[in-house]
Design a protein around this motif. Structure first.
Motif, PDB file in Angstrom:
ATOM      1  N   TYR A  25     -16.275   2.531  -1.952  1.00  0.00           N
ATOM      2  CA  TYR A  25     -17.090   3.472  -2.708  1.00  0.00           C
ATOM      3  C   TYR A  25     -16.545   4.891  -2.603  1.00  0.00           C
ATOM      4  O   TYR A  25     -16.469   5.630  -3.588  1.00  0.00           O
ATOM      5  CB  TYR A  25     -18.534   3.419  -2.191  1.00  0.00           C
TER       6      TYR A  25
ATOM      7  N   HIS B 250      -2.854 -12.250  -4.022  1.00  0.00           N
ATOM      8  CA  HIS B 250      -3.316 -10.895  -4.353  1.00  0.00           C
ATOM      9  C   HIS B 250      -2.185  -9.866  -4.289  1.00  0.00           C
ATOM     10  O   HIS B 250      -2.155  -8.924  -5.064  1.00  0.00           O
ATOM     11  CB  HIS B 250      -4.439 -10.472  -3.400  1.00  0.00           C
TER      12      HIS B 250
ATOM     13  N   TYR C 269      -4.327 -10.975 -15.493  1.00  0.00           N
ATOM     14  CA  TYR C 269      -4.153  -9.592 -15.080  1.00  0.00           C
ATOM     15  C   TYR C 269      -2.951  -8.949 -15.757  1.00  0.00           C
ATOM     16  O   TYR C 269      -3.015  -7.806 -16.233  1.00  0.00           O
ATOM     17  CB  TYR C 269      -3.996  -9.548 -13.553  1.00  0.00           C
TER      18      TYR C 269
ATOM     19  N   HIS D 252      -9.675  -3.246  -3.665  1.00  0.00           N
ATOM     20  CA  HIS D 252     -10.336  -4.537  -3.529  1.00  0.00           C
ATOM     21  C   HIS D 252     -10.310  -4.985  -2.064  1.00  0.00           C
ATOM     22  O   HIS D 252      -9.500  -4.540  -1.276  1.00  0.00           O
ATOM     23  CB  HIS D 252      -9.605  -5.579  -4.387  1.00  0.00           C
ATOM     24  N   ASN D 253     -11.199  -5.892  -1.746  1.00  0.00           N
ATOM     25  CA  ASN D 253     -11.222  -6.518  -0.420  1.00  0.00           C
ATOM     26  C   ASN D 253     -11.356  -5.517   0.725  1.00  0.00           C
ATOM     27  O   ASN D 253     -10.723  -5.672   1.760  1.00  0.00           O
ATOM     28  CB  ASN D 253      -9.948  -7.355  -0.196  1.00  0.00           C
TER      29      ASN D 253
ATOM     30  N   THR E 286       0.813  -4.308 -10.664  1.00  0.00           N
ATOM     31  CA  THR E 286       0.214  -3.021 -11.036  1.00  0.00           C
ATOM     32  C   THR E 286       1.237  -1.898 -10.911  1.00  0.00           C
ATOM     33  O   THR E 286       1.397  -1.061 -11.811  1.00  0.00           O
ATOM     34  CB  THR E 286      -0.973  -2.691 -10.111  1.00  0.00           C
TER      35      THR E 286
ATOM     36  N   LEU F  51      -3.886   3.423 -10.311  1.00  0.00           N
ATOM     37  CA  LEU F  51      -3.497   2.702  -9.089  1.00  0.00           C
ATOM     38  C   LEU F  51      -4.661   2.629  -8.099  1.00  0.00           C
ATOM     39  O   LEU F  51      -4.880   1.587  -7.470  1.00  0.00           O
ATOM     40  CB  LEU F  51      -2.279   3.367  -8.440  1.00  0.00           C
TER      41      LEU F  51
ATOM     42  N   CYS G 147       3.566   0.699 -13.645  1.00  0.00           N
ATOM     43  CA  CYS G 147       3.792   2.144 -13.580  1.00  0.00           C
ATOM     44  C   CYS G 147       5.276   2.462 -13.667  1.00  0.00           C
ATOM     45  O   CYS G 147       5.684   3.413 -14.333  1.00  0.00           O
ATOM     46  CB  CYS G 147       3.227   2.709 -12.282  1.00  0.00           C
TER      47      CYS G 147
ATOM     48  N   MET H 197      -0.929  -6.775  -6.800  1.00  0.00           N
ATOM     49  CA  MET H 197      -0.681  -5.396  -6.392  1.00  0.00           C
ATOM     50  C   MET H 197       0.710  -4.931  -6.821  1.00  0.00           C
ATOM     51  O   MET H 197       0.897  -3.811  -7.285  1.00  0.00           O
ATOM     52  CB  MET H 197      -0.828  -5.256  -4.873  1.00  0.00           C
TER      53      MET H 197
ATOM     54  N   MET I  95       0.840  -1.205   0.000  1.00  0.00           N
ATOM     55  CA  MET I  95       0.000   0.000   0.000  1.00  0.00           C
ATOM     56  C   MET I  95       0.877   1.258   0.000  1.00  0.00           C
ATOM     57  O   MET I  95       0.702   2.155  -0.824  1.00  0.00           O
ATOM     58  CB  MET I  95      -0.887   0.012   1.251  1.00  0.00           C
TER      59      MET I  95
ATOM     60  N   HIS J 232      -7.163  -0.165  -8.950  1.00  0.00           N
ATOM     61  CA  HIS J 232      -6.762  -1.529  -8.595  1.00  0.00           C
ATOM     62  C   HIS J 232      -6.359  -1.636  -7.128  1.00  0.00           C
ATOM     63  O   HIS J 232      -5.648  -2.544  -6.734  1.00  0.00           O
ATOM     64  CB  HIS J 232      -5.567  -1.950  -9.465  1.00  0.00           C
ATOM     65  N   HIS J 233      -6.804  -0.669  -6.326  1.00  0.00           N
ATOM     66  CA  HIS J 233      -6.247  -0.475  -5.006  1.00  0.00           C
ATOM     67  C   HIS J 233      -7.220  -0.903  -3.915  1.00  0.00           C
ATOM     68  O   HIS J 233      -6.798  -1.256  -2.817  1.00  0.00           O
ATOM     69  CB  HIS J 233      -5.960   1.024  -4.876  1.00  0.00           C
TER      70      HIS J 233
END
Lengths: 276, 276, 276, 276
Positions: A146, B210, B146, A138-139, B217, A132, B221, B214, A86, A135-136
């Motif tokens: 949202y 997963h 993916y 999820h889960n 992705t 990014l 970039c 990540m 992250m 695709h960031h």
């Protein structure tokens, strides 16, 4: 950083840039209308300073993401595991904006860099942020997902608008649109922080309640309305200021011209006309 | 060919074209700025050679796809079964790029082919690559799917950008954008090869993790950032080279002009002026 | 308001604006073709009046949404519950259109507001309507969801078209396109009202029947055809009217010129020439 | 009509229009390059005839859809059931194309219809075809659904391209692109007919086999390649023909000029020069 500060930081950076743009672009627009050739050297210096700041700001973001206590400290892979992806993704987002700032700086410093390249790289940086983010998330719980995905509207809209500026450079409408979307991003990051990590010990939001989603959608629209309002206010303020300054200066000129008719004051006129 | 070589081949072809473009377009841009009329004949010859190579490259790809030991050897249907449709789809992709090269060649050879048609066919070829890839990766593990789908960003972005060139021909910013996306495709094909078919016996990637998605992705970039860096470096190198060449030549002219003032050297001047 | 009136109200507002535009734009187009400089002051006054009405109309909508018996009466949150978010969302939609009208008014009143800003805000208001509708129709029966989502075609198509007008201002084709989409929205809101809340006690529609969905899709196309027809009719009527007016006036001029040859009527001519 | 003829009919209509365009647009392009003012009256007559035919063609389609033995015969609703909605949807598609042809005709007949409106309505008709197709293929076997959805690429691509022509009228590249997509639609309708309703009693296709989907995707690309080939061939043929005609005529002129030097033939020259 999935906490309040991790959203307040980018929020503040976007807000500062957005607010500055909401002053800069009207200023440039009104000056260009009046006298096209003057003041361009001042603007060039201003643009370089702005670009330097827009290069440094994301560096702060990268450092914050990397060296917070629970950050990756520049370690990417160890013990056959990815470390704090992250934070790395956030760092990558900041990095692109830093490159965009750098390109701006180069465009204004060196005349052989083609005009429009700065906007292209800015569009790419903005698109990359959206890419990014997309695709960031999820889960995660629905509200979290949202509230971040709403950001994508502002981001991809901004990317398309900036890409248009490659072709339609110095279009004040597109520049103000970009400004309003940047302010929207800034305020929305703060909103995300307040919703997901209530800072003042207030009650947490129910992440699965559909009516919360409905309110957040509407709230996003209100934020944009506020952003439009800020841009409009600053635009008007700049106009009033410039008009007053102009009148003030013209008043001086009229004063000088009244002196003209007075032959004993003609020496003062000759030295004073240099100031205009 | 679903193996390392099958990704290294298109990767290399895209890389070669991309790197060449990152030299060609700056070269053309700086020349056009200086003297608009000169050297155009040289450029036309260069364009025809480039187009010929871009016609031949995909033919190599088609032959490789068809005649590898486990390829279809030009058989499409037998025993009420389609034979090696994957290889046929790859061949189709190559075929479109070959047609695009051919159109380029025709555009520069025959003046009655309308300008812009070459870009239209190139955009169609690029779109077609994305179109086939999009319907290509069903029924595969998540990481495989993916990593291929990320390519679609570069491909469709490129298709839109090339289509814009139909209208805005010879726009250096769009050309550099296309160049960077082509290099991105090239390096990404190599990346796919390394991830899905580790060539040096290294540990295989967990296709369902997963955090691998990540990282990939983010890695995409970084590849684009590297592609931008390569384009910027080549752009600067071309600029420096041209500036040095120009100075060198001007130095000669100044030397000649110094000779001019020396009346005994005027014969040398008359023969030397042809070289410029 | 999820009832017949709640759809009839926006339907009527859109229809009135659309029908007015289908008269205004042809009128402006034919006048501009003839004499470019004249009548612009009249048009400016007309535009300001139109903008004022387009600012007031949505205010009616907001008041209706807020102060109907089962409305939220400006209360947003109480007893840890959101109050009547549907009505609030509708109010937000109206609010944006009101802001769009206001921007139009400012653009025509103050010359320092850049041209194109009015279209940008109108595009944003239209996009915002679509954005809220898109997130609006979850958890409803299929037909309800579908009939609202068809509206999105008209809304997003309109938003893109209006955004194009930022760059291509005063393009009659884009203006007529916008007009037709506005009329389409107007009639479609009425259609939604009739389908979901049959007003004359007719049989209710089966919300889950697939053939109803198929008919509604087709019906939407017919509505657009009707909208195109209305625009075409008004366009032709305006043309005929203007041509007749012109002939009439030219007839008068010819009459005057016939008087000219009669020397006893020259006084009348001198006073009459002011009327043209 | 969900049978072979129901696909062969639109396929043929699209093919005829596409092939005609692949001759017309090169012809117009080469003429415009030579002498800009001449022949325009001929072209206008040609355009009106073309538009009339493009208005009548869809009428044939509508009649076929309505009055085939199992058609709706203009009945839409009876016994609280929609009648043959498929045929009605097809009729609606045809109707829009008919309106598009009519608009073309009006644009060329009446000078007060703004240029570009014909392209807008054509774009709307094309979009409408895609819109209805998109909501058309639910509840069918995968291959049926997929083979129809491929058409959407050609349709929506065409709609965007035609919409661009509103702004960039008479751009030969966009016109040839539109032509190629129209031919693609024509041949693809035939392909759909052959795949879903094998006419010569050949073995039916397995509608659920994934490799059939893969082949169909590729086949679609080949169809487009064939369409491009047809356009290129017709373009070249038109060029050769025009060049030969021009040489032939110039040969005559040279012959005449040789006559000139012969003083006894000067009378023939004077009458012959009218033919050019």
């Amino acid at each position: 950083m999935a906490n309040f500060k991790g959203h307040a930081l980018p929020g503040s950076l976007f807000l500062i840039v957005g607010l500055w743009w909401s002053v800069k672009y009207p200023l440039k627009y009104f000056h260009q209308k009046g006298k096209r050739t003057l003041l361009t050297r001042h603007y060039q210096r201003l643009e370089i300073i702005e670009a330097a700041i827009r290069t440094l700001f994301p560096v702060i973001g990268i450092l914050a993401e990397q060296f917070v206590p629970d950050g990756p400290h520049l370690h990417l892979y160890s013990d056959s595991q990815w470390i704090k992806l992250m934070n790395w993704q956030h760092s990558t987002m900041y990095l692109f904006f830093s490159v965009s700032g750098l390109t701006d700086m180069l465009t204004y410093l060196f005349s052989h860099v083609p005009l429009g390249l700065d906007r292209l790289v800015m569009a790419v940086a903005t698109f990359n942020e959206g890419f990014l983010f997309y695709h960031h998330v999820h889960n995660r719980p629905p509200l979290d997902q949202y509230i971040h995905s709403l950001l994508l509207c502002a981001v991809f809209g901004g990317a398309v608008s900036i890409f248009l500026e490659v072709i339609l450079r110095d279009n004040i409408v597109l520049e103000l649109f970009r400004t309003s979307l940047t302010i929207l991003q800034g305020t929305w990051f703060w909103q995300i922080g307040f919703v997901l990590f209530p800072p003042f010990g207030t009650q947490e939001w129910d992440q699965n309640d559909h009516s919360n989603l409905m309110f957040i959608t509407m709230c996003f629209c209100w934020h944009y309305l506020a952003a439009l309002g800020i841009v409009a206010t600053n635009y008007s303020l700049v106009y009033c200021l410039l008009t007053r300054l102009k009148r003030h200066r013209e008043g001086e000129i009229i004063g000088i011209q009244q002196l003209k008719s007075d032959p004993t004051a003609q020496k003062a006129l000759l030295s004073g006309s240099d100031e205009d």
